[in-house]
Design an enzyme around this catalytic site. Structure first.
Site, short mmCIF file in Angstrom:
data_model
loop_
_atom_site.label_atom_id
_atom_site.label_comp_id
_atom_site.label_asym_id
_atom_site.label_seq_id
_atom_site.Cartn_x
_atom_site.Cartn_y
_atom_site.Cartn_z
N ASP A 80 0.81 -1.20 0.00
CA ASP A 80 0.00 0.00 0.00
C ASP A 80 0.85 1.26 0.00
O ASP A 80 1.60 1.50 0.94
CB ASP A 80 -0.90 -0.04 1.24
N ASP A 283 -2.66 6.03 -5.68
CA ASP A 283 -2.82 5.14 -4.53
C ASP A 283 -3.03 3.69 -4.94
O ASP A 283 -4.12 3.31 -5.34
CB ASP A 283 -3.99 5.62 -3.67
#
Ligand SMILES: *[C@@H]1O[C@H](CO)[C@@H](O)[C@H](O)[C@H]1NC(C)=O
Ligand SMILES: *[C@@H]1O[C@H](CO)[C@@H](O)[C@H](O)[C@H]1NC(C)=O
Ligand SMILES: *[C@@H]1O[C@H](CO)[C@@H](O)[C@H](O)[C@H]1NC(C)=O
Ligand SMILES: *[C@@H]1O[C@H](CO)[C@@H](O)[C@H](O)[C@H]1NC(C)=O
Ligand SMILES: *[C@@H]1O[C@H](CO)[C@@H](O)[C@H](O)[C@H]1NC(C)=O
Length: 507
Positions: A80, A283
């Site tokens: 992430d 992201d």
């Protein structure tokens, strides 16, 4: 922010790591989780997800397997870029308890009692929450962390004692975005997170890494710490600035989206929005992309997608995977990098066996797919995996720049170049020429929708194909998933998740 899905089944392909033989870099292969079978459960309302409390929740995204502790325990964690801590579910956490065939932490949970090198360094200090209310709480600890032949003897991580998320994460964002900084309200409480620790231990030269997610159909990609791979993208890498959160504090990979064009065999349109230039967060922890409603509606009209109030999401017939249209995203002003995203990357199956169909309207009887670009009414706007797969992105956390180029799907070649030293700029990248002008607001106009016909006319396939960007892609090669170096782990999945770009620390 994170979506939920009950009764969803899927399979997760878990990769092993292929260490790269080069100085100053560490590479992991990462594998994409399959999407959920169920998306009727997902309902966005305003800027939050409604809650469907379930142990079967999981986010889409990219996963890698690592070893933690002495002796090493295998855990598969989600990579992430939108958060900054590594955290793992504790094996005694209630979310890891199995109920018959459901529940449990199928990707692994950490049993601290079985590790001789485990040490608690912040009792009760680990506390991270998602916008939708899911969270992980527990202790900060240090232990041995290894992946891809790289070992960190003293890695600080969170131990999720109380959590409703059944697998852990590897956050590789800015250290200042660590949960501890949010909860202590003090930047000085930041610890060296993974990319920083890799520099401290001499594994890489600077705090930077490159992410190659690869094709939607390929399931695997890689993250390369400390370097770039010049064979994984086309054309040149262009450096663009990351926007600070406040003055000199950088917390997320927010860059300037300054243009968007729709291109198809029938024509080309410049799409506009009152929000340009749009600050978008790159992201990898987010499955879809979220843009301002005025822009998203133009995109849907071009592509033949429509907003479904019933599902609370933009949908499109699955047959549009064969559309010849594509969108060209422009960054950092005139002459800046452009990334083309073809329709096959934007039409996402919601089911592996048929799935729901349109019950009325022009698409009646066709199978419903979810569209990869959704709308959101306010910032942060996000470019998630549906955009990022088409781009090769280098994140330089020292110079606060991103290097970006069109990806080379399925490339099997490799030419790794390490960053030369701490604070060196991205190798072989040129700087975007007119970044200073990104504050200019382009005129807002109604597009002519000249490209629209070419997007939805599937009979044009073949002839038009030669003009599409995708034709320049590498010849299809066997995916790495067929090399046998993987495990298939059954896992409950969710369909869509707005991910950890919106990971917020509890204040
Ligand atoms: C951990 O994974 C490695 C490689 O995938 C495997 O060889 C090893 O047996 C696993 N260890 C445990 C304890 O499951
Ligand atoms: C391990 O890391 C922590 C946090 O960064 C630090 O406080 C501690 O001194 C380190 N321990 C060793 C043995 O290096
Ligand atoms: C997205 O657009 C649809 C259609 O215009 C609208 O009904 C919905 O409220 C919008 N969603 C958000 C989050 O703005
Ligand atoms: C992306 O599309 C634009 C507009 O058609 C084109 O000029 C450009 O060459 C394409 N880029 C790539 C890498 O294919
Ligand atoms: C990449 O590989 C996958 C799996 O083999 C294949 O389905 C896909 O079409 C390939 N993509 C391109 C652009 O060649």
């Amino acid at each position: 922010m994170k979506g939920h899905s009950a009764a969803a089944l899927g399979a997760l392909l878990v990769g092993v790591v292929h260490p790269v033989a080069a100085n100053g870099v560490v590479q992991w292969d990462i594998r994409r989780s399959q999407r959920s079978q169920e998306f009727t459960k997902l309902r966005r309302r305003g800027s939050t997800f409604n809650e469907v409390i379930s142990n079967d929740e999981a986010r889409g995204g990219y996963f890698a397997t690592c070893q933690i502790g002495t002796p090493g325990q295998n855990l598969t964690l989600q990579l992430d870029t939108g958060s900054s801590d590594i955290w793992v579910p504790d094996s005694k956490a209630s979310v890891c308890r199995k109920f018959g065939n459901s529940g449990g932490c199928n990707l692994g949970a950490f049993d601290s009692a079985q590790s001789s090198s485990f040490e608690v360094v912040g009792k009760g200090e680990f506390d991270i929450s998602y916008v939708d209310g899911s969270s992980s709480k527990g202790d900060y600890f240090t232990d041995v962390f290894s992946i891809g032949g790289a070992t960190l003897q003293n890695m600080t991580m969170g131990l999720g004692l109380e959590t409703d998320i059944s697998y852990g994460l590897v956050g590789v964002g800015y250290a200042v975005n660590e949960a501890i900084v949010g909860s202590s309200q003090s930047v000085s409480s930041a610890y060296p997170n993974l990319p920083v620790n890799m520099v401290n231990e001499g594994l890489i030269n600077t705090v930077a890494y490159s992410l190659w997610l690869n094709d939607l159909d390929a399931s695997s990609g890689s993250i390369l710490f400390g370097g770039i791979d010049t064979k994984k993208y086309k054309g040149d890498l262009t450096r663009i600035q990351i926007y600070p959160a406040t003055q000199d504090i950088f917390t997320s990979f927010k860059v300037a989206l300054t243009s968007l064009e729709a291109i198809s065999p029938s024509g080309q349109d410049t799409l506009t929005s009152t929000a340009f230039p749009i600050a978008v967060v790159l992201d990898s922890g987010t499955t879809l992309s979220y843009l301002p409603t005025d822009l998203a509606m133009q995109i849907w009209k071009e592509a033949g997608a429509e907003y479904s109030a019933h599902y609370g999401t933009a949908i499109i017939p699955c047959s549009m995977q064969n559309s010849q249209g594509y969108f060209s995203f422009g960054f950092a002003g005139p002459g800046g990098p452009r990334i083309n995203v073809t329709m096959d990357e934007l039409v996402l199956d919601v089911s592996t066996d048929g799935g729901p169909q349109f019950t009325s309207g022009q698409y009646k009887g066709e199978t419903i797919c979810e569209f990869g670009i959704q709308n959101i009414s306010s910032s942060p706007y996000l470019l998630g995996d549906t955009f990022l797969r088409s781009a090769y992105v280098v994140y330089d956390l020292v110079n606060n720049e991103v290097g970006i180029a069109q990806t080379d799907f399925n490339s099997t070649e490799s030419n790794v170049v390490a960053f030369a030293s701490m604070s060196a700029t991205i190798p072989s990248a040129t700087v975007a020429p007119s970044q200073a002008e990104v504050t200019n607001r382009p005129t807002v106009t109604v597009p002519a929708y000249a490209a629209s016909k070419g997007f939805t006319d599937l009979s044009a396939s073949g002839t038009a194909a030669s003009t599409s960007a995708e034709q320049n892609a590498a010849t299809p090669t066997p995916s790495r998933a067929s090399t046998g170096q993987m495990l298939v782990v059954s896992l409950t999945m969710l369909l869509t998740a707005v991910g950890s770009g919106l990971f917020v620390a509890i204040l």
